[in-house]
Design a protein around this motif. Sequence first.
Motif, PDB file in Angstrom:
ATOM      1  N   UNK A  76      51.673  49.549  42.441  1.00 15.41           N
ATOM      2  CA  UNK A  76      50.205  49.930  41.405  1.00 15.41           C
ATOM      3  C   UNK A  76      50.427  51.465  40.857  1.00 15.41           C
ATOM      4  N   UNK A  77      51.372  52.036  42.083  1.00 16.16           N
ATOM      5  CA  UNK A  77      51.195  53.327  41.155  1.00 16.16           C
ATOM      6  C   UNK A  77      52.642  53.902  40.687  1.00 16.16           C
ATOM      7  N   UNK A  78      53.411  53.141  40.776  1.00 20.91           N
ATOM      8  CA  UNK A  78      54.486  53.174  39.899  1.00 20.91           C
ATOM      9  C   UNK A  78      54.440  52.163  38.476  1.00 20.91           C
ATOM     10  N   UNK A  79      53.605  51.246  38.386  1.00 23.88           N
ATOM     11  CA  UNK A  79      53.776  50.568  36.876  1.00 23.88           C
ATOM     12  C   UNK A  79      52.060  50.098  36.507  1.00 23.88           C
ATOM     13  N   UNK A  80      51.312  50.783  37.116  1.00 22.76           N
ATOM     14  CA  UNK A  80      49.890  50.511  36.681  1.00 22.76           C
ATOM     15  C   UNK A  80      49.221  48.961  37.245  1.00 22.76           C
ATOM     16  N   UNK A  81      48.505  48.681  36.324  1.00 25.32           N
ATOM     17  CA  UNK A  81      47.623  47.099  36.287  1.00 25.32           C
ATOM     18  C   UNK A  81      47.911  47.284  34.685  1.00 25.32           C
ATOM     19  N   UNK A  82      47.953  45.954  34.632  1.00 27.72           N
ATOM     20  CA  UNK A  82      47.917  45.046  33.337  1.00 27.72           C
ATOM     21  C   UNK A  82      46.676  44.069  33.750  1.00 27.72           C
ATOM     22  N   UNK A  83      45.773  44.441  32.733  1.00 29.79           N
ATOM     23  CA  UNK A  83      44.962  43.732  33.367  1.00 29.79           C
ATOM     24  C   UNK A  83      43.779  42.936  31.799  1.00 29.79           C
ATOM     25  N   UNK A  84      43.016  41.884  31.654  1.00 33.99           N
ATOM     26  CA  UNK A  84      42.590  40.714  30.797  1.00 33.99           C
ATOM     27  C   UNK A  84      41.424  40.565  31.132  1.00 33.99           C
ATOM     28  N   UNK A  85      39.992  41.052  30.422  1.00 32.44           N
ATOM     29  CA  UNK A  85      39.268  40.924  30.448  1.00 32.44           C
ATOM     30  C   UNK A  85      38.645  39.571  29.554  1.00 32.44           C
ATOM     31  N   UNK A  86      36.690  38.766  29.920  1.00 37.12           N
ATOM     32  CA  UNK A  86      36.699  37.970  29.179  1.00 37.12           C
ATOM     33  C   UNK A  86      35.418  37.772  30.078  1.00 37.12           C
ATOM     34  N   UNK A  87      34.973  36.911  29.872  1.00 41.82           N
ATOM     35  CA  UNK A  87      33.759  36.525  30.271  1.00 41.82           C
ATOM     36  C   UNK A  87      33.471  34.980  30.316  1.00 41.82           C
ATOM     37  N   UNK A  88      32.106  34.503  31.414  1.00 41.38           N
ATOM     38  CA  UNK A  88      32.309  33.230  31.453  1.00 41.38           C
ATOM     39  C   UNK A  88      30.852  32.866  31.259  1.00 41.38           C
ATOM     40  N   UNK A 283      30.608  46.992  40.488  1.00 37.38           N
ATOM     41  CA  UNK A 283      31.372  47.702  40.997  1.00 37.38           C
ATOM     42  C   UNK A 283      32.649  46.215  41.094  1.00 37.38           C
ATOM     43  N   UNK A 284      32.652  45.191  40.987  1.00 39.12           N
ATOM     44  CA  UNK A 284      33.528  43.949  41.637  1.00 39.12           C
ATOM     45  C   UNK A 284      34.682  43.948  40.892  1.00 39.12           C
ATOM     46  N   UNK A 285      35.165  44.530  39.435  1.00 43.50           N
ATOM     47  CA  UNK A 285      37.163  45.077  39.632  1.00 43.50           C
ATOM     48  C   UNK A 285      37.094  46.045  39.614  1.00 43.50           C
ATOM     49  N   UNK A 286      36.524  47.309  40.286  1.00 44.02           N
ATOM     50  CA  UNK A 286      36.480  48.136  41.114  1.00 44.02           C
ATOM     51  C   UNK A 286      36.986  48.160  42.283  1.00 44.02           C
ATOM     52  N   UNK A 287      36.381  47.582  42.543  1.00 39.19           N
ATOM     53  CA  UNK A 287      36.089  46.988  44.349  1.00 39.19           C
ATOM     54  C   UNK A 287      37.673  46.563  44.297  1.00 39.19           C
ATOM     55  N   UNK A 288      38.058  45.525  43.932  1.00 40.56           N
ATOM     56  CA  UNK A 288      38.907  44.273  43.878  1.00 40.56           C
ATOM     57  C   UNK A 288      40.572  45.602  43.568  1.00 40.56           C
ATOM     58  N   UNK A 289      40.757  46.454  42.536  1.00 38.42           N
ATOM     59  CA  UNK A 289      41.878  47.071  42.283  1.00 38.42           C
ATOM     60  C   UNK A 289      41.985  47.989  43.676  1.00 38.42           C
ATOM     61  N   UNK A 290      40.962  48.188  43.608  1.00 36.69           N
ATOM     62  CA  UNK A 290      40.763  49.475  44.800  1.00 36.69           C
ATOM     63  C   UNK A 290      41.795  48.872  46.013  1.00 36.69           C
ATOM     64  N   UNK A 291      41.048  47.493  46.563  1.00 39.02           N
ATOM     65  CA  UNK A 291      41.578  47.014  47.667  1.00 39.02           C
ATOM     66  C   UNK A 291      42.878  46.362  47.282  1.00 39.02           C
ATOM     67  N   UNK A 292      43.330  46.187  46.177  1.00 41.20           N
ATOM     68  CA  UNK A 292      45.018  46.153  46.093  1.00 41.20           C
ATOM     69  C   UNK A 292      45.705  47.434  46.698  1.00 41.20           C
ATOM     70  N   UNK A 293      45.297  48.351  45.788  1.00 43.15           N
ATOM     71  CA  UNK A 293      45.567  49.830  45.600  1.00 43.15           C
ATOM     72  C   UNK A 293      45.894  50.140  47.546  1.00 43.15           C
ATOM     73  N   UNK A 294      45.292  49.778  47.820  1.00 49.24           N
ATOM     74  CA  UNK A 294      44.687  50.206  50.057  1.00 49.24           C
ATOM     75  C   UNK A 294      45.828  49.457  50.215  1.00 49.24           C
ATOM     76  N   UNK A 295      46.476  47.873  50.192  1.00 48.99           N
ATOM     77  CA  UNK A 295      46.693  46.919  50.534  1.00 48.99           C
ATOM     78  C   UNK A 295      48.219  47.479  50.421  1.00 48.99           C
ATOM     79  N   UNK A 296      48.226  47.945  49.600  1.00 49.85           N
ATOM     80  CA  UNK A 296      49.695  48.346  49.008  1.00 49.85           C
ATOM     81  C   UNK A 296      49.980  49.818  49.541  1.00 49.85           C
TER      82      UNK A 296
END
Length: 434
Positions: A76-88, A283-296
């Motif tokens: 993700x540091x090379x390309x960033x995230x492409x994120x779409x958000x909506x609500x349920x 913190x949900x989205x930040x938590x998930x993106x952070x874990x993706x980054x760390x595991x990358x």
Amino acid sequence: MQTTPEAILYAQDLLDFIDASPSPWHAVDTVGQRLLFAGFEQLQETERWSLSPGGRYFVVRGGGSLIAFSLAENTPDQTGFRIVGAHTDSPGLRLKPKCAHLADSVLRLGVEVYGGPILASFTDRDLSLAGCVNLRAGNQLEARLLRFEQPLVRLPNLAIHMNRGVNEEGLKLHKQNELPLLLSHAEAGDDAHQHFAGLLADALAVEPAEIVNWEFNVYDTQPGSFWGANREFIADSQLDNLASCHAAFTALIENPLPRQTAVVGLFDHEEVGSLSTRGAESSFLDDVLGRISQLSGLDWQGYKQALAGSFFISADMAHGYHPNFPQAYEPQHRVQVNGGPVIKTNANQRYATDSASEALFITLCEAMDVPYQQYAHRTDLGCGSTIGPTVAAALGVHAVDVGNPLWAMHSVRESAGVLDHAYLIRVLGGFFGG
């Protein structure tokens, strides 16, 4: 206006999705089932994750919110995230904890108003209940989804003979006294709470003593439908905003090899401000993106690099121009149903769009051969908001607010365009795939 076979298929799939999702909990469950069928792996926040480049995953928080993602080959540091958000969630009525009570031999269910629904649209409809029930399972608690398929409750209108001014003054319902839903006849001395608990227990095939509590959404049982001379429109409940949810996860599923890590966030509680453990302000989205980054393999700086190179599309429905009420619209921004996705702007930052993010979305629409429209609210009317500013501010990501045009927003029965839904899926697919 003629529809296309592809647009009809997408619209029918949307109606099927909405009809299977009468509450945020059911919506997330339905999305999860579709993701699993498409080959996604479900993760648990309480467990350690192991991710693989090119992998496809999703995680649920609180039953009503879900984040799904497809990993790119590049970090993700090379390309960033492409994120779409909506609500349920959608505005409407929710049962109170101690809802059942007797009134003149009629068992009624007390409700709270959730968000900003058009209350009059709930009258004289075939309503029912859907939600989550917590059960005792030994020393544990078990959450079970429950939906009453048949019409179970009703909010009958008062006859015009007793409300002579209703057509001139509009229907006005006292929220405390006139919104309780009628459930059944009852006899004096009946225990209303036990009667309702017994109804739930029978539906779940458990003993009433096993029920701890519940959380129920009131929904309209009428299925979604096509309408119009050429079947160019659809009508259903919860188009705001399950239509955007459907477009987002459909585009994600259909684009398995993104060049940038593709993320879909579907959040509960937008209609009441998003401030909850599973809302967009959590913190949900930040938590998930952070874990993706760390595991990358990224450190804190690498994660911030990834966010700085990311883009967020907040997808929420827009106000389609209604020719019967021209005075309600900004004359230069009368967006048309079936005219394509709408880019929403507001100088007071009720939407996250700025000129740069708008330009990016316009070029994306042009690349995907999708028509687009631009919307601004009347200056003398208050403007609604979305999760766009909330997520953009929390993460520091560039963002745009878009959505398909809709009639009767926040009614229990909304209408939208068949072509628009296919357009939005196509442009989001280009966003994930490009």
